[in-house]
Design a protein around this motif. Structure first.
Motif, short mmCIF file in Angstrom:
data_model
loop_
_atom_site.label_atom_id
_atom_site.label_comp_id
_atom_site.label_asym_id
_atom_site.label_seq_id
_atom_site.Cartn_x
_atom_site.Cartn_y
_atom_site.Cartn_z
N LYS A 259 -8.31 6.82 0.21
CA LYS A 259 -8.86 6.32 -1.05
C LYS A 259 -7.89 5.33 -1.72
CE LYS A 259 -11.71 10.36 -2.18
NZ LYS A 259 -11.91 11.49 -3.12
N LYS A 260 -6.61 5.69 -1.70
CA LYS A 260 -5.62 4.79 -2.31
C LYS A 260 -5.53 3.47 -1.55
CE LYS A 260 -2.71 8.53 -4.10
NZ LYS A 260 -1.39 9.21 -3.98
N LEU A 261 -5.66 3.53 -0.24
CA LEU A 261 -5.63 2.30 0.56
C LEU A 261 -6.82 1.40 0.23
CD1 LEU A 261 -4.47 3.70 4.02
CD2 LEU A 261 -3.21 2.09 2.58
N PRO B 164 0.83 -1.21 0.00
CA PRO B 164 0.00 0.00 0.00
C PRO B 164 0.86 1.25 0.00
CG PRO B 164 0.05 -1.00 2.17
CD PRO B 164 0.78 -1.93 1.28
N PRO B 165 0.27 2.43 -0.17
CA PRO B 165 1.04 3.68 -0.11
C PRO B 165 1.79 3.80 1.21
CG PRO B 165 -1.20 4.09 -0.87
CD PRO B 165 -1.17 2.67 -0.44
N ILE C 265 -3.54 2.95 9.73
CA ILE C 265 -3.28 4.18 10.49
C ILE C 265 -1.79 4.55 10.46
CG2 ILE C 265 -3.01 2.97 12.70
CD1 ILE C 265 -4.41 5.39 14.01
N VAL C 266 -0.94 3.53 10.49
CA VAL C 266 0.50 3.77 10.39
C VAL C 266 0.85 4.30 9.01
CG1 VAL C 266 2.76 2.64 10.40
CG2 VAL C 266 1.05 2.02 12.12
N LEU C 267 0.26 3.73 7.97
CA LEU C 267 0.55 4.14 6.60
C LEU C 267 0.10 5.57 6.34
CD1 LEU C 267 -0.53 0.83 4.85
CD2 LEU C 267 1.80 1.62 5.24
N ILE C 268 -1.05 5.96 6.90
CA ILE C 268 -1.53 7.33 6.71
C ILE C 268 -0.58 8.32 7.36
CG2 ILE C 268 -3.38 8.93 7.34
CD1 ILE C 268 -5.35 6.58 7.00
N TYR D 179 -6.12 -0.23 -3.05
CA TYR D 179 -5.11 -1.28 -2.91
C TYR D 179 -5.71 -2.54 -2.29
CZ TYR D 179 -1.24 -3.91 -0.88
OH TYR D 179 -0.39 -4.92 -0.52
N HIS D 180 -6.46 -2.37 -1.20
CA HIS D 180 -7.05 -3.53 -0.53
C HIS D 180 -8.05 -4.25 -1.43
CE1 HIS D 180 -4.99 -2.73 3.13
NE2 HIS D 180 -5.63 -1.60 3.41
N GLY D 181 -8.69 -3.51 -2.34
CA GLY D 181 -9.63 -4.14 -3.26
C GLY D 181 -8.95 -4.98 -4.33
N ASN D 182 -7.67 -4.70 -4.61
CA ASN D 182 -6.97 -5.39 -5.70
C ASN D 182 -5.99 -6.45 -5.24
OD1 ASN D 182 -8.06 -4.07 -8.02
ND2 ASN D 182 -6.88 -2.24 -7.51
N ILE D 183 -5.41 -6.29 -4.05
CA ILE D 183 -4.28 -7.14 -3.67
C ILE D 183 -4.67 -8.61 -3.55
CG2 ILE D 183 -4.62 -6.76 -1.19
CD1 ILE D 183 -1.28 -7.24 -3.10
#
Length: 485
Positions: free
Chosen positions: A217-219, A65-66, A169-172, A222-226
């Motif tokens: 939104k990007k997360l 993810p981002p 939350i860490v990624l954000i 990502y979760h929808g595709n991985i």
């Protein structure tokens, strides 16, 4: 030769050569590529494939993810493995290519570049000399299941897929600290990777799309595709926790990408157990022989059998054994060579212990064509070895072996008649340990892929570790680095 009339005996050197030069794997890879590319001239295609000699180069995809650290990890991997770093962005930097021009035309119109075009761009880039010779690490691709399927169809599937993972939350929080140098394109972070150069600090700008809402939104995307991507590559990916220090993540990533896929080649185990007296070589050899139906070859036992059978070599060995003298290496090797060349060892494999004891003996063994493909050093402290051997005794009536600490005699009368083997006296054990330490270092230098085992623990725990190293392929080495102990 008619195998029904006489068994076909294959010299052990043939199996050693095939394993050393990966003959089976090379043929398998050639046929695989032949079926994917279907060239008009298959023979010339196979010749060209052999000339490339690049089956072992890294082919790695890093997903995540981002703000999971894909860019950083890809750069570190490329530096360690001397591979080419690829991103969807730098794939569009070749202005000469027609495919790049077509992709840029889509981008100029703010349109999505079709998946088939992405697959063509990647195939074109991977055909360049740097990717062919050095391998590649592609960052952030494939992004969808469809892109992953297209990679498979055009024969550009990676060998390893690293999936970096961390809580949203860490990624954000990470993403909001990103900064970019517009001159070089380097990515920095306000908390984790801030540049020391004040001039670089002045040039840093906040990239677009790092707000909490946009990152969310990007997360979601990502979760929808991985999940669909990983279904395409079920056996070659590994999830790694990215919420830890960068060097810890790199260590885990390297361990994964340097692991080899399990070969389908016929495998005959040829195992060497080496260690000081009292390290448990005989016990571990017995465990391995029992579980995997391989031949347990104890050098001492083989010599005694030769003497008992009154063979020609056995008659030459007998005076040395009766006088408790060391048997000459050439006689030992003659007996061992005869045992290791028998059909059971050639077809089922073997586990050898008691020989070689130094580099000279190891050289003689290798020159005779008996090269082990797994070498284990069983390590224990000297005081543990002395404790294990000097306190053990044998009951001359029952033949049972007891130990003062670990397995004392069950009755007083049994304890009174126990006898110690003269070679287990503390002074003689220490002499054997001193001889072991003199030879251990040079023997380790002789064998390149030594696996050290902590033998100062429960024997079943030791066996589990040895077993895991036998059933898994040995990891590849990082270019320019010495083999790890």
């Amino acid at each position: 030769m008619d195998a029904t009339a006489k068994p076909l005996r294959i010299p052990p050197q043939m199996a050693v050569y095939a394993e050393e030069h990966r003959i089976f794997d090379i043929l398998q890879k050639m046929v695989q590529n032949l079926l994917i590319d279907r060239p008009e001239d298959p023979i010339q295609y196979l010749i060209d494939h052999l000339r490339k000699d690049n089956d072992g180069v890294p082919r790695i995809a890093i997903l995540g993810p981002p703000a999971s650290g894909k860019h950083t990890m890809a750069k570190l991997l490329c530096k360690r493995l001397n591979a080419t770093h690829l991103t969807p962005e730098n794939l569009l930097s070749n202005d000469v290519s027609e495919l790049v021009e077509e992709a840029l035309s889509y981008k100029g119109k703010d349109q999505e570049i079709p998946d088939a075009l992405w697959a063509g761009l990647i195939r074109e880039r991977l055909s360049k000399v740097d990717c062919v010779k050095r391998g590649w690490v592609i960052e952030g691709f494939p992004r969808t299941r469809e892109q992953g399927l297209l990679l498979q169809m055009n024969g550009t599937c990676p060998d390893h897929i690293v999936v970096l993972d961390a809580p949203d939350i860490v990624l954000i929080e990470r993403n909001m600290g990103k900064r970019i140098d517009p001159t070089t394109g380097e990515v920095y972070h306000t908390a984790f990777d801030w540049p020391e150069d004040p001039e670089v600090q002045k040039n840093l700008v906040e990239p677009e799309g790092i707000s909490e809402e946009e990152t969310g939104k990007k997360l979601l995307e990502y979760h929808g595709n991985i999940h669909g991507i990983l279904l395409v590559f079920p056996t070659i990916y590994k999830k790694i926790n990215a919420d830890q220090p960068c060097m810890d993540v790199l260590s885990q990533v390297l361990t994964f990408v340097l692991s080899k896929p399990r070969s389908l080649a016929p495998y005959t185990p040829r195992i060497l157990l080496y260690g000081p007296p009292g390290s448990g070589r005989s016990l571990q050899a017995a465990f391995l022989a029992e579980k995997y139906d391989i031949v347990n070859v104890s050098c001492g036992q083989v010599l005694k059998e030769a003497v008992a059978d009154q063979t020609k070599t056995g008659l030459l060995i007998e005076p040395y054994i009766e006088n408790e003298q060391q048997v000459p290496d050439n006689l030992v090797l003659r007996v061992l060579g005869d045992r290791l060349s028998r059909m059971d060892c050639a077809t089922r494999g073997w586990v050898l212990h008691g020989f070689p004891r130094d580099a000279d003996q190891a050289t003689m063994l290798n020159d005779a064509g008996y090269m082990p493909n797994r070498i284990f050093f069983l390590d224990i402290p000297d005081d543990v070895a002395i404790e294990r051997l000097s306190l053990r005794m044998t009951d001359p009536v029952s033949g049972e072996r007891y130990h003062s600490l670990y397995r004392p005699a069950p009755r007083v009368d049994v304890h009174r008649r126990l006898q110690q083997n003269p070679t287990d006296a503390e002074q003689k054990v220490q002499m054997r340990l001193d001889m072991y330490h003199v030879s251990a270092e040079e023997l380790e230098e002789f064998y390149q892929d030594v696996i050290h085992v902590n033998a100062d623990q429960d024997p079943y725990t030791v066996f589990e570790f040895i077993e895991s190293c036998i059933v898994k392929p040995l990891p590849k080495r990082v270019p320019g680095e010495a083999p790890s102990p």
